[in-house]
Design a protein around this motif. Sequence first.
Motif, PDB file in Angstrom:
ATOM      1  N   PRO A  76       0.753  -0.930  -0.100  1.00 30.11           N
ATOM      2  CA  PRO A  76      -0.063   0.305  -0.099  1.00 30.11           C
ATOM      3  C   PRO A  76       0.534   1.347   0.116  1.00 30.11           C
ATOM      4  O   PRO A  76       1.677   1.346   0.751  1.00 30.11           O
ATOM      5  N   LEU A  77       0.555   2.354  -0.319  1.00 29.35           N
ATOM      6  CA  LEU A  77       1.176   3.352  -0.721  1.00 29.35           C
ATOM      7  C   LEU A  77      -0.019   4.451  -0.165  1.00 29.35           C
ATOM      8  O   LEU A  77      -0.866   4.538  -0.783  1.00 29.35           O
ATOM      9  N   LEU A  78       0.661   5.065   0.423  1.00 32.55           N
ATOM     10  CA  LEU A  78      -0.316   6.023   0.845  1.00 32.55           C
ATOM     11  C   LEU A  78       0.627   7.391   0.581  1.00 32.55           C
ATOM     12  O   LEU A  78       1.602   8.334   0.466  1.00 32.55           O
ATOM     13  N   LEU A  79      -0.112   8.540  -0.273  1.00 37.46           N
ATOM     14  CA  LEU A  79      -0.105   9.722  -1.560  1.00 37.46           C
ATOM     15  C   LEU A  79      -0.721  10.601  -0.362  1.00 37.46           C
ATOM     16  O   LEU A  79      -2.175  10.558   0.012  1.00 37.46           O
ATOM     17  N   ARG A  80      -0.211  11.828  -0.529  1.00 33.76           N
ATOM     18  CA  ARG A  80      -0.754  13.790  -0.072  1.00 33.76           C
ATOM     19  C   ARG A  80      -0.855  13.852  -1.345  1.00 33.76           C
ATOM     20  O   ARG A  80      -0.009  14.281  -1.425  1.00 33.76           O
ATOM     21  N   TYR A  81      -2.380  15.176  -1.277  1.00 33.82           N
ATOM     22  CA  TYR A  81      -2.071  15.771  -2.376  1.00 33.82           C
ATOM     23  C   TYR A  81      -2.663  17.233  -1.971  1.00 33.82           C
ATOM     24  O   TYR A  81      -3.563  16.673  -0.691  1.00 33.82           O
ATOM     25  N   ALA A  82      -2.419  18.575  -2.383  1.00 31.82           N
ATOM     26  CA  ALA A  82      -3.275  19.429  -1.639  1.00 31.82           C
ATOM     27  C   ALA A  82      -3.864  20.814  -3.315  1.00 31.82           C
ATOM     28  O   ALA A  82      -3.103  20.442  -4.206  1.00 31.82           O
ATOM     29  N   ALA A  83      -4.965  21.181  -3.268  1.00 33.45           N
ATOM     30  CA  ALA A  83      -5.477  22.265  -4.007  1.00 33.45           C
ATOM     31  C   ALA A  83      -4.018  22.962  -4.656  1.00 33.45           C
ATOM     32  O   ALA A  83      -3.449  23.866  -3.720  1.00 33.45           O
ATOM     33  N   VAL A  85      -2.616  26.230  -7.736  1.00 31.42           N
ATOM     34  CA  VAL A  85      -2.797  27.067  -8.791  1.00 31.42           C
ATOM     35  C   VAL A  85      -2.850  26.152 -10.315  1.00 31.42           C
ATOM     36  O   VAL A  85      -1.571  25.521 -10.526  1.00 31.42           O
ATOM     37  N   ASN A  86      -3.686  25.877 -10.963  1.00 23.06           N
ATOM     38  CA  ASN A  86      -3.401  25.430 -12.535  1.00 23.06           C
ATOM     39  C   ASN A  86      -4.666  25.903 -13.545  1.00 23.06           C
ATOM     40  O   ASN A  86      -5.676  25.380 -13.048  1.00 23.06           O
ATOM     41  N   TRP A  87      -4.130  26.336 -14.920  1.00 24.85           N
ATOM     42  CA  TRP A  87      -5.447  26.752 -15.640  1.00 24.85           C
ATOM     43  C   TRP A  87      -6.104  27.900 -14.965  1.00 24.85           C
ATOM     44  O   TRP A  87      -7.551  28.116 -14.869  1.00 24.85           O
ATOM     45  N   GLY A  88      -5.657  28.562 -13.927  1.00 22.12           N
ATOM     46  CA  GLY A  88      -6.031  30.308 -14.060  1.00 22.12           C
ATOM     47  C   GLY A  88      -7.061  29.522 -12.696  1.00 22.12           C
ATOM     48  O   GLY A  88      -7.205  30.975 -12.373  1.00 22.12           O
ATOM     49  N   SER A  89      -7.134  28.704 -12.307  1.00 21.16           N
ATOM     50  CA  SER A  89      -7.494  29.252 -10.424  1.00 21.16           C
ATOM     51  C   SER A  89      -6.781  27.846 -10.059  1.00 21.16           C
ATOM     52  O   SER A  89      -6.207  26.414 -10.316  1.00 21.16           O
ATOM     53  N   CYS A  90      -7.277  28.102  -8.481  1.00 20.33           N
ATOM     54  CA  CYS A  90      -7.691  27.004  -7.599  1.00 20.33           C
ATOM     55  C   CYS A  90      -8.061  25.771  -7.784  1.00 20.33           C
ATOM     56  O   CYS A  90      -9.374  25.656  -8.643  1.00 20.33           O
ATOM     57  N   GLY A  91      -7.558  24.632  -8.225  1.00 18.66           N
ATOM     58  CA  GLY A  91      -7.993  23.333  -8.608  1.00 18.66           C
ATOM     59  C   GLY A  91      -6.945  22.095  -7.914  1.00 18.66           C
ATOM     60  O   GLY A  91      -5.952  22.313  -7.204  1.00 18.66           O
ATOM     61  N   LEU A  92      -7.478  20.305  -8.024  1.00 20.68           N
ATOM     62  CA  LEU A  92      -6.795  19.414  -7.540  1.00 20.68           C
ATOM     63  C   LEU A  92      -6.863  18.836  -8.706  1.00 20.68           C
ATOM     64  O   LEU A  92      -6.499  19.366 -10.280  1.00 20.68           O
ATOM     65  N   PRO A  93      -5.300  18.151  -8.458  1.00 22.20           N
ATOM     66  CA  PRO A  93      -4.719  17.337  -9.874  1.00 22.20           C
ATOM     67  C   PRO A  93      -5.844  16.715 -10.867  1.00 22.20           C
ATOM     68  O   PRO A  93      -7.119  16.622 -10.251  1.00 22.20           O
ATOM     69  N   PRO A  94      -5.426  16.011 -12.211  1.00 21.31           N
ATOM     70  CA  PRO A  94      -4.187  16.672 -12.782  1.00 21.31           C
ATOM     71  C   PRO A  94      -3.963  17.872 -13.088  1.00 21.31           C
ATOM     72  O   PRO A  94      -4.570  18.885 -13.758  1.00 21.31           O
ATOM     73  N   TYR A  95      -2.782  18.432 -13.132  1.00 19.64           N
ATOM     74  CA  TYR A  95      -2.395  19.790 -13.186  1.00 19.64           C
ATOM     75  C   TYR A  95      -1.660  18.974 -15.252  1.00 19.64           C
ATOM     76  O   TYR A  95      -1.670  18.239 -15.435  1.00 19.64           O
ATOM     77  N   VAL A  96      -2.179  20.130 -15.681  1.00 16.56           N
ATOM     78  CA  VAL A  96      -2.245  20.301 -17.216  1.00 16.56           C
ATOM     79  C   VAL A  96      -0.905  21.526 -17.568  1.00 16.56           C
ATOM     80  O   VAL A  96      -1.062  22.159 -17.532  1.00 16.56           O
ATOM     81  N   ALA A  97      -0.419  20.760 -19.142  1.00 15.56           N
ATOM     82  CA  ALA A  97       0.109  22.251 -19.777  1.00 15.56           C
ATOM     83  C   ALA A  97      -0.430  22.093 -20.926  1.00 15.56           C
ATOM     84  O   ALA A  97      -0.949  20.430 -21.327  1.00 15.56           O
ATOM     85  N   LEU A  98      -0.692  22.487 -21.896  1.00 14.10           N
ATOM     86  CA  LEU A  98      -1.117  22.402 -23.280  1.00 14.10           C
ATOM     87  C   LEU A  98       0.557  22.785 -24.557  1.00 14.10           C
ATOM     88  O   LEU A  98       0.383  24.482 -23.822  1.00 14.10           O
ATOM     89  N   ALA A  99       0.571  22.624 -25.863  1.00 15.42           N
ATOM     90  CA  ALA A  99       1.254  23.561 -26.567  1.00 15.42           C
ATOM     91  C   ALA A  99       0.170  23.282 -28.048  1.00 15.42           C
ATOM     92  O   ALA A  99      -0.511  21.966 -28.197  1.00 15.42           O
ATOM     93  N   ARG A 100       0.187  24.125 -29.034  1.00  7.98           N
ATOM     94  CA  ARG A 100       0.322  23.542 -30.077  1.00  7.98           C
ATOM     95  C   ARG A 100       0.702  22.478 -30.553  1.00  7.98           C
ATOM     96  O   ARG A 100       2.071  22.230 -30.241  1.00  7.98           O
TER      97      ARG A 100
END
Length: 173
Positions: A76-83, A85-100
């Motif tokens: 078992p693996l304990l993951l911790r994560y928090a909100a 900033v990504n794509w202009g607002s507070c949010g939870l994963p996934p975090y995203v980057a875009l390119a043409r």
Amino acid sequence: MFCRVLALLVLPALLGSCALLGGLPGPDPHESPPGPGPAAAVFPQSIPPLTAQAEAAATGREVTVALTVQNGSGQPLLLRYAAQVNWGSCGLPPYVALARLDGTAVAAPTSAGRLTCPELQFSRILAPGETLTLKRTLPPLPPGTYTLTGWFDGEAGGEPLRVQAGPVVVEVK
């Protein structure tokens, strides 16, 4: 007690465009997004391996991203994560980057003033072989074909980590 009540009142607004569960200190929104490449995870040697796979689907001009993280260890693996900033607002994963397709980065929307996220943190235990799927819907995008990179930033076994999926191509009509 007051903080818990406040968190319960704020939680639905924060989770509106994200998965119910998701990430620890994410990247600075002013940094360059991670470069495309094969699925990768950055771990100290004491942390069992995680793998990630991203999918993206366009509905009209909105793109929904799903990032699936799998515990590839036999424990078992304990993951911790928090909100964050990504794509202009507070949010939870996934975090995203875009390119043409030509490699030009697509800038995320910006908010007026400095945006900070509350100390909203989550923990999740992934059993051996178990997966966690995190979703995010991006704001409307101009028509075009994009390369999307998704990742998870968090902590496992008390150590910071990043699990990044390989890039996917998505077409917005």
